[in-house]
Design a protein around this motif. Structure first.
Motif: not given
Length: 125
Positions: A8, A17, A19, A21, A67-68, A70, A79, A81, A83
């Protein structure tokens, strides 16, 4: 054998952005502390996000709100994410794992014993 494979990464302009993985095999991420680290040229590897067995995520101050992290336990996948990317986010990004239900000390790379090969993120201004 344990494998962590990141994907990614890429090149984006500031404000964009991405993402990331991390597909994991050989261990069950639901019983592990998982984390994302990054390393820029000439700098030490730094913790970006730590995600415990319950999916609770902690973040470095530099990425909070942008950033997130998960995890998808059935898919054994992690993952990140990202932004509102900034040029200072440019680095090689790695996922990591250690057998622990908690993520105490997740910021310390020395606490992890499984690592991926990394995926490059480049943010241009």
């Amino acid at each position: 054998q344990v494998h962590l494979v990141e994907s990614g990464g890429g090149s984006v302009q500031a404000g964009g952005s991405l993402r990331l993985s991390c597909v994991v095999s050989g261990i069950t991420i639901s019983t592990h502390c998982m984390a994302w680290f990054r390393q820029a040229p000439g700098k030490e590897r730094e913790g970006v996000a730590g995600i415990d067995s319950d999916g609770f995520a902690s973040y470095a101050d530099s990425v909070k709100g942008r950033f997130t992290g998960s995890k998808d336990n059935p898919k054994n996948t992690l993952s990140l994410q990202m932004n509102s990317l900034k040029p200072e986010d440019t680095a090689m990004y790695y996922c990591a794992a250690v057998w622990s239900p908690f993520c105490r000390g997740w910021e310390d790379a020395g606490n992890f014993n499984y690592w991926g090969q990394g995926t490059q993120v480049t943010v241009s201004s």
